[in-house]
Structures are given as structure tokens and as C-alpha cells.
Motif scaffolding. Structure first.
Motif, PDB file in Angstrom:
ATOM      1  N   PHE A 435       0.835  -1.198   0.000  1.00  0.00           N
ATOM      2  CA  PHE A 435       0.000   0.000   0.000  1.00  0.00           C
ATOM      3  C   PHE A 435       0.877   1.259   0.000  1.00  0.00           C
ATOM      4  N   ILE A 436       1.847   1.296   0.862  1.00  0.00           N
ATOM      5  CA  ILE A 436       2.818   2.380   0.925  1.00  0.00           C
ATOM      6  C   ILE A 436       4.213   1.768   0.945  1.00  0.00           C
ATOM      7  N   GLY A 437       5.124   2.345   0.184  1.00  0.00           N
ATOM      8  CA  GLY A 437       6.480   1.800   0.106  1.00  0.00           C
ATOM      9  C   GLY A 437       6.809   1.416  -1.312  1.00  0.00           C
ATOM     10  N   ASP A 438       7.412   0.256  -1.497  1.00  0.00           N
ATOM     11  CA  ASP A 438       7.775  -0.223  -2.830  1.00  0.00           C
ATOM     12  C   ASP A 438       7.082  -1.534  -3.123  1.00  0.00           C
ATOM     13  N   SER A 439       6.273  -1.536  -4.186  1.00  0.00           N
ATOM     14  CA  SER A 439       5.806  -2.803  -4.725  1.00  0.00           C
ATOM     15  C   SER A 439       6.942  -3.389  -5.564  1.00  0.00           C
ATOM     16  N   LYS A 440       6.925  -4.720  -5.743  1.00  0.00           N
ATOM     17  CA  LYS A 440       8.082  -5.344  -6.394  1.00  0.00           C
ATOM     18  C   LYS A 440       7.665  -6.427  -7.385  1.00  0.00           C
ATOM     19  N   VAL A 441       8.582  -6.660  -8.330  1.00  0.00           N
ATOM     20  CA  VAL A 441       8.519  -7.825  -9.214  1.00  0.00           C
ATOM     21  C   VAL A 441       9.676  -8.727  -8.845  1.00  0.00           C
ATOM     22  N   MET A 442       9.382 -10.018  -8.636  1.00  0.00           N
ATOM     23  CA  MET A 442      10.423 -10.980  -8.278  1.00  0.00           C
ATOM     24  C   MET A 442      10.363 -12.165  -9.231  1.00  0.00           C
ATOM     25  N   ARG A 443      11.489 -12.834  -9.363  1.00  0.00           N
ATOM     26  CA  ARG A 443      11.602 -13.983 -10.279  1.00  0.00           C
ATOM     27  C   ARG A 443      12.049 -15.209  -9.507  1.00  0.00           C
ATOM     28  N   TRP A 444      11.456 -16.355  -9.836  1.00  0.00           N
ATOM     29  CA  TRP A 444      11.833 -17.624  -9.228  1.00  0.00           C
ATOM     30  C   TRP A 444      13.112 -18.132  -9.881  1.00  0.00           C
ATOM     31  N   ASP A 445      14.153 -18.350  -9.056  1.00  0.00           N
ATOM     32  CA  ASP A 445      15.450 -18.762  -9.605  1.00  0.00           C
ATOM     33  C   ASP A 445      15.713 -20.259  -9.471  1.00  0.00           C
ATOM     34  N   GLY A 446      14.689 -20.998  -9.071  1.00  0.00           N
ATOM     35  CA  GLY A 446      14.839 -22.443  -8.880  1.00  0.00           C
ATOM     36  C   GLY A 446      14.837 -22.848  -7.427  1.00  0.00           C
ATOM     37  N   ALA A 447      15.110 -21.869  -6.549  1.00  0.00           N
ATOM     38  CA  ALA A 447      15.121 -22.165  -5.116  1.00  0.00           C
ATOM     39  C   ALA A 447      14.326 -21.139  -4.307  1.00  0.00           C
ATOM     40  N   PHE A 455       8.843  -0.652  -7.638  1.00  0.00           N
ATOM     41  CA  PHE A 455       7.959   0.403  -8.119  1.00  0.00           C
ATOM     42  C   PHE A 455       7.418   1.177  -6.925  1.00  0.00           C
ATOM     43  N   PRO A 456       7.559   2.491  -6.891  1.00  0.00           N
ATOM     44  CA  PRO A 456       7.015   3.271  -5.778  1.00  0.00           C
ATOM     45  C   PRO A 456       5.496   3.126  -5.696  1.00  0.00           C
ATOM     46  N   SER A 457       4.997   2.785  -4.511  1.00  0.00           N
ATOM     47  CA  SER A 457       3.556   2.603  -4.302  1.00  0.00           C
ATOM     48  C   SER A 457       3.032   3.710  -3.408  1.00  0.00           C
ATOM     49  N   ARG A 458       1.955   4.345  -3.843  1.00  0.00           N
ATOM     50  CA  ARG A 458       1.314   5.391  -3.053  1.00  0.00           C
ATOM     51  C   ARG A 458      -0.173   5.089  -2.982  1.00  0.00           C
ATOM     52  N   GLY A 459      -0.538   4.339  -1.952  1.00  0.00           N
ATOM     53  CA  GLY A 459      -1.927   3.951  -1.814  1.00  0.00           C
ATOM     54  C   GLY A 459      -2.334   2.864  -2.786  1.00  0.00           C
ATOM     55  N   SER A 460      -1.478   1.850  -2.964  1.00  0.00           N
ATOM     56  CA  SER A 460      -1.736   0.793  -3.946  1.00  0.00           C
ATOM     57  C   SER A 460      -2.392  -0.424  -3.288  1.00  0.00           C
ATOM     58  N   MET A 461      -3.516  -0.825  -3.842  1.00  0.00           N
ATOM     59  CA  MET A 461      -4.219  -2.029  -3.391  1.00  0.00           C
ATOM     60  C   MET A 461      -4.184  -3.137  -4.437  1.00  0.00           C
ATOM     61  N   LEU A 476      -0.248  -1.020 -11.854  1.00  0.00           N
ATOM     62  CA  LEU A 476      -0.134  -0.619 -10.460  1.00  0.00           C
ATOM     63  C   LEU A 476      -1.165   0.459 -10.165  1.00  0.00           C
ATOM     64  N   GLY A 477      -2.167   0.070  -9.383  1.00  0.00           N
ATOM     65  CA  GLY A 477      -3.221   1.010  -9.036  1.00  0.00           C
ATOM     66  C   GLY A 477      -2.810   1.934  -7.908  1.00  0.00           C
ATOM     67  N   SER A 478      -3.572   3.013  -7.720  1.00  0.00           N
ATOM     68  CA  SER A 478      -3.286   3.958  -6.650  1.00  0.00           C
ATOM     69  C   SER A 478      -4.572   4.645  -6.220  1.00  0.00           C
ATOM     70  N   ASP A 479      -4.733   4.798  -4.893  1.00  0.00           N
ATOM     71  CA  ASP A 479      -5.871   5.544  -4.365  1.00  0.00           C
ATOM     72  C   ASP A 479      -5.606   7.043  -4.349  1.00  0.00           C
ATOM     73  N   TYR A 480      -4.348   7.450  -4.570  1.00  0.00           N
ATOM     74  CA  TYR A 480      -3.982   8.851  -4.442  1.00  0.00           C
ATOM     75  C   TYR A 480      -3.534   9.509  -5.740  1.00  0.00           C
ATOM     76  N   ILE A 503      -8.319   6.076 -12.916  1.00  0.00           N
ATOM     77  CA  ILE A 503      -9.304   5.190 -12.286  1.00  0.00           C
ATOM     78  C   ILE A 503      -9.337   5.512 -10.800  1.00  0.00           C
ATOM     79  N   GLN A 504     -10.502   5.756 -10.266  1.00  0.00           N
ATOM     80  CA  GLN A 504     -10.623   6.093  -8.850  1.00  0.00           C
ATOM     81  C   GLN A 504     -10.588   4.819  -8.004  1.00  0.00           C
ATOM     82  N   ALA A 505      -9.588   4.723  -7.149  1.00  0.00           N
ATOM     83  CA  ALA A 505      -9.443   3.607  -6.217  1.00  0.00           C
ATOM     84  C   ALA A 505      -9.616   2.253  -6.904  1.00  0.00           C
TER      85      ALA A 505
END
Length: 541
Positions: A435-447, A455-461, A476-480, A503-505
Motif C-alpha cells: 500500500f505504501i512503500g515499494d511494490s516489487k517484481v520478483m523472479r523464481w530462480d529455482g530455489a 515500483f514506488p507505491s502510493r496507496g496501492s491495493m 499498479l493502481g493507486s488511491d492517491y 481510475i478512482q481507487a
């Protein structure tokens, strides 16, 4: 003797009168214009302020040097149709207008060199069907309008040296033309600002350019708020269902193939609805309706009565505050799992037994789960639970026990609201929403999952991957602020910013493919639910 003498005199007067009359009717030949030097068949104009209106009719070769006019305007040479050669050098004009050389039906050589030309109109050379040699060398051209050489089939030589041509999609047409024309071109190097800098334009091929881009264009707006959206197929028809918490309904939409819009199809009345999850088993449609109050329920579509009938209640002692539902099939058996976000509830897996759904497994209690995601890792079924009280937990299906067992968690990722997965060329990725902070993309490396991008998140649900054809997006959605659409760039191995949506919320997204068209449906918690069409745009046009 008097009469013959008078006759000769009258005849002489008549001849003189005709001679004077003919001399008066004789067309006067134009003189060489001021500022120009003319020989028998050539004219050279130096430092003139405009294109002269007339030249001697014998002139077939015309040159302009150090002229003061700013452009070559339409029909500038309509009065000199006999020209065979036209040359411009060391002039100050920077534009060639539409039909600039109209009427020059005999022109064979056109040299426009060492000028300051920055742009050429698309039909500047229209009508030059006899032109053999065209030189635009040593100007300030960065591009050429598409098909500017159309109709010039007699061309044998084109010179574009000494320009700053940007070898991008706007010049893809020129590469295609070069591979089909009989005309020869000198070697042309792409400018430094081009993605093909230091390469020769002559060596490029049409497939060297990636010119298809996309956008989501607003298509339809629905006058209701929603918190979730699901698309599904039943009886070979596409449907969409929105959960409307304030109206207390599951609203089903269908596609109108005549009006080409989404229209209302059916509803399920409920209370404080948060999820309406469709599930098709043996050609029967079930809908799991999760509610914040009054318990959650399961409905079945009665095709004979053409309505939904409630067939089952979900244990209110386990599911107190549902937040997400996932459906899946393992070894031919159908399941769904509900993530419960209350302190006293338990995230629970339910299994279809042929007559109804029963509780199959209770996962960890007391952790206030906000999201559950089903995925396969190395072809083995897994669940990822997101929670407000711990890091995302990964569960793996144990085929012997026929239950999910805890495998690991995702390190350094506290306060994750939801996890959604996607695949690119066999690689598994997840989008983690904060919701606040950094949203992320991660990859499975086998383990384990390792970070790829933040990605900076500002009110993301919601941070949801969306796949349409060959394009992979993450939204990446945002309420703000505005919703950010990112597109996967294969060369970088990362997402790049693509578009912003108002898009609102936003709370969820879903894709529907109907009538060879793709639509993105976006639920809005505080505004109108939005529908966008996915469009492909050819930048080379």
C-alpha cells in the motif's frame, strides 16, 4: 498607266498593314529575370528573394544559389514546364511544400543540396514521373514522410548523404522501399540519436524495426462501484461479473454482438459483497459469493429456470472476513480457497465432492490473510498467502497427504497486501503489492524468489500482471494518483512505463477477448467501473 500604278500602291499598303498587324500579335519572349544570368538553354539565379515568374522558353536547366526565400511553395515552376534539370545549392529555405514541382513533366534531374531543409511535405514530388536522379544531400533532414517517392517509378539514383536521418519506425517505409526499388542509394549512416546509430540504413531490413505499440483506450464506463472483477466462459459465451459492495450484488455482464457494448445479464443479491468468484465444473456454473456480513454462500446456475440458486452456505466460524478467493484443479479434482483477514478466521481450502463443497484443509489461523494466489512452481501446485502480520508464505501441495504444506516464505517483504504471478518464456515472476512503500517484481530462480524491479507505491491495493497476446503488462493502481501501466521490455528484462489511466481507487483488473478484440475491465471502489479496449498502433504509418 494611272490605274495599274494605283493598284500596286494599294497592294503595297495592304502588305505593310498585314505586316504591322502580325508584328503586333507576335508573342514577346520573356527576358532573363533580374538576379539571374541566362544563356541559350541555361539560367543561373544568385541571391534572388523569390522564384521568378518567367524565363526564356529555351531554358531547360535552372539553378538557384544563395537564394533568400524560405520555402519552395506549391506550383513554383508551373510557368517553366520545359525544365529538364533543376538545382538548388547553398540556399536558406528549410521547407518544400506540397506539389512544389507541379507541372514539370519533363524534369529528369533534381538537385537540392547543401541547403537547410528540415522537412519535406508528403506530396512535395508529386507528378515527377520522368525524374531519373534526385539528390537531397547535405541538408538537415532527420526523417522523410512515408511514400514521398510514390509514383516516381523512373528513378535510378537517390542521394541522401549528409543528413541526420534517425533510423526509427518513421523510416521503416524507406527501408522497405529500398528493397523493392530499382534506384540505387549511396551509403547512409544512421544518426547518433537513432536506436541503430552507427549502422548503415542500407544494411537494415524491415524486421529490424519494432514498430507496433499498444494503448488502452477508454471504451465504456459503467455507472457503479465495484471491488472485484472476474471474466469467465460458460456455454461458449464470455461473461464478466463484478462484486458491488455498496449495492450488495454480483452483477453479471454479457457482450452485445450487435451494439458492440457490454450489457447487464443477471445479478445475485447479497450483502456487502467483496468477491464473486465463478467456477465451472462439468459444464455447471457455480459462483462463490464472499460477504463481509451475513456469511458467504455458493450459488449454482439453473439453466432450465435461467437463474442462480443458492445451494450451500460457507462455515461462518472459519470464514469471518473473506478477502480473496482462488479456484484451481489438482489431479482432476476441483478446489477453491478463501483468504480470511479476520483475527478469528482461518484461510480454508474447499473441495468439490460431486454434490457440494466441503472443508478440505485449514491453513494457518490468526494471521489475517489478505490475499491467496494459486500457481505452479516446477509443475507442482503451490499457494502463496499474503498477510498483514507476516511475510508472504509459500505452500506446496503434497500429493501423498493431498494437502498443502509450508515450504518457505519470501524474505524482506513485510506488509505485502497481495501477490499475483505471471510467466514469460518459461520464467516465473510474481508481482507483490504494498500500500505504501515499494511494490516489487520478483523472479523464481529455482530455489527462491529474487527481486527484479521495484515500483514506488502510493496507496496501492492492486499490482496486477495482465497478458494480452504477445504483450505482458503490470498495472499498479493507486488511491492517491493515476494508475500506472507498465509494459515488459524483453531486451531489458524489465517493465517500462507505458501509460497512465485515471481510475478512482482501482481494486482489480481482468481481460476479456471477444469478437477478435481485447478489453481490460477495471473495478473502481470509489468511482465508475471502467472498460478499456486494447489497441495496437503501427508507428511506421
Amino acid at each position: 498607266m494611272g490605274r495599274p500604278h494605283r493598284g500596286w500602291m494599294l497592294l503595297l499598303l495592304w502588305v505593310l498593314a498585314v505586316s504591322v498587324l502580325l508584328d503586333g500579335r507576335r508573342v514577346r519572349q520573356p527576358k532573363c529575370p533580374t538576379g539571374c544570368t541566362c544563356t541559350k538553354d541555361n539560367a543561373l539565379c544568385d541571391n534572388v528573394r523569390s522564384v521568378p515568374l518567367s524565363f526564356p522558353s529555351e531554358v531547360v536547366s535552372l539553378s538557384f544559389v544563395k537564394s533568400g526565400f524560405n520555402e519552395i511553395t506549391r506550383g513554383s515552376f508551373a510557368h517553366t514546364p520545359a525544365l529538364q534539370l533543376l538545382l538548388f545549392t547553398a540556399n536558406s529555405f528549410d521547407l518544400i511544400d506540397e506539389d512544389a514541382f507541379l507541372g514539370l513533366t519533363h524534369l529528369e534531374y533534381l538537385f537540392i543540396e547543401n541547403n537547410k531543409i528540415e522537412s519535406i511535405s508528403p506530396h512535395a514530388f508529386r507528378g515527377l514521373k520522368t525524374l531519373l536522379h534526385l539528390s537531397l544531400a547535405y541538408n538537415n533532414l532527420e526523417t522523410l514522410p512515408k511514400d514521398v517517392f510514390k509514383g516516381m517509378d523512373a528513378l535510378t539514383k537517390v542521394d541522401l548523404r549528409g543528413n541526420n536521418l534517425v533510423c526509427d519506425c518513421m523510416l521503416k517505409w524507406l527501408v522497405e522501399w529500398m528493397h523493392h526499388t530499382n534506384a540505387t542509394l549511396d551509403e547512409i549512416y544512421c544518426s547518433d540519436s537513432s536506436i541503430h546509430h552507427e549502422k548503415k540504413l542500407n544494411d537494415l531490413l524491415p524486421h529490424s524495426f519494432d514498430c507496433i505499440t499498444t494503448e488502452f483506450a477508454s471504451y465504456q464506463s459503467m455507472k457503479f462501484e465495484s471491488i472485484s472483477v472476474e471474466s469467465f466462459t460458460f456455454d461458449e459465451e464470455q461473461y464478466v461479473v463484478f462484486a458491488q459492495p455498496f449495492a450488495g450484488t454480483c452483477s453479471f455482464l454479457e457482450w452485445d454482438h450487435v451494439e458492440m457494448t457490454f450489457r447487464s445479464h443477471d445479478t445475485i443479491q447479497s450483502t456487502s459483497t467483496v468477491v464473486c468468484k465463478p467456477m465451472v465444473i462439468d459444464n455447471h456454473l457455480f459462483v462463490i459469493v464472499a460477504q463481509l456480513f451475513g456469511g458467504s454462500h455458493i450459488y449454482k446456475r439453473d439453466t432450465s429456470a435461467n437463474k442462480f440458486i443458492k445451494i450451500q452456505d460457507i462455515d461462518i466460524l472459519k470464514i469471518r472476513k473473506p478477502n480473496d478467493i482462488e479456484t484451481f484443479v489438482i489431479d482432476g479434482e476441483s478446489f477453491f480457497v478463501i483468504a480470511d483477514s479476520s483475527k478469528a478466521g482461518t484461510t480454508t481450502v474447499y473441495k468439490w465432492n460431486g454434490n457440494g463443497f466441503y472443508s478440505h484443509q485449514s491453513l494457518h489461523p490468526w494471521f489475517r490473510d489478505t490475499d491467496v494466489e494459486y500457481l505452479e512452481i516446477a509443475k507442482k501446485p503451490h499457494l502463496i498467502l499474503s498477510s498483514s502480520s507476516q511475510r508472504p508464505v509459500v505452500y506446496q501441495w503434497n500429493r501423498g497427504q493431498k494437502q498443502f504444506v509450508r515450504r518457505t516464505d519470501i524474505p524482506d517483504m513485510e506488509d505485502v497486501f497481495s501477490v499475483k504471478h505471471f510467466q514469460i518464456k518459461g520464467d516465473l515472476f510474481i508481482c507483490l503489492t504494498r500500500f505504501i512503500g515499494d511494490s516489487k517484481v520478483m523472479r523464481w530462480d529455482g530455489a527462491m524468489f529474487k527481486e527484479v524491479q521495484t515500483f514506488p507505491s502510493r496507496g496501492s491495493m492492486v499490482f496486477q500482471p495482465v497478458s494480452i497476446g504477445n504483450w505482458q503488462y503490470a498495472i499498479l493502481g493507486s488511491d492517491y494518483s493515476l494508475t500506472q501501466v507498465y509494459q515488459w521490455e524483453t531486451k531489458r528484462g524489465q517493465f517500462v512505463s507505458s501509460q497512465e489511466l485515471n481510475i478512482q481507487a482501482p481494486r482489480a483488473f481482468s481481460v476479456v477477448s471477444i469478437d477478435n478484440r481485447e478489453f481490460l475491465l477495471a473495478s473502481s471502489f470509489k468511482g465508475k467501473t471502467q472498460i478499456y479496449e486494447h489497441l495496437m498502433i503501427d508507428l511506421s504509418d
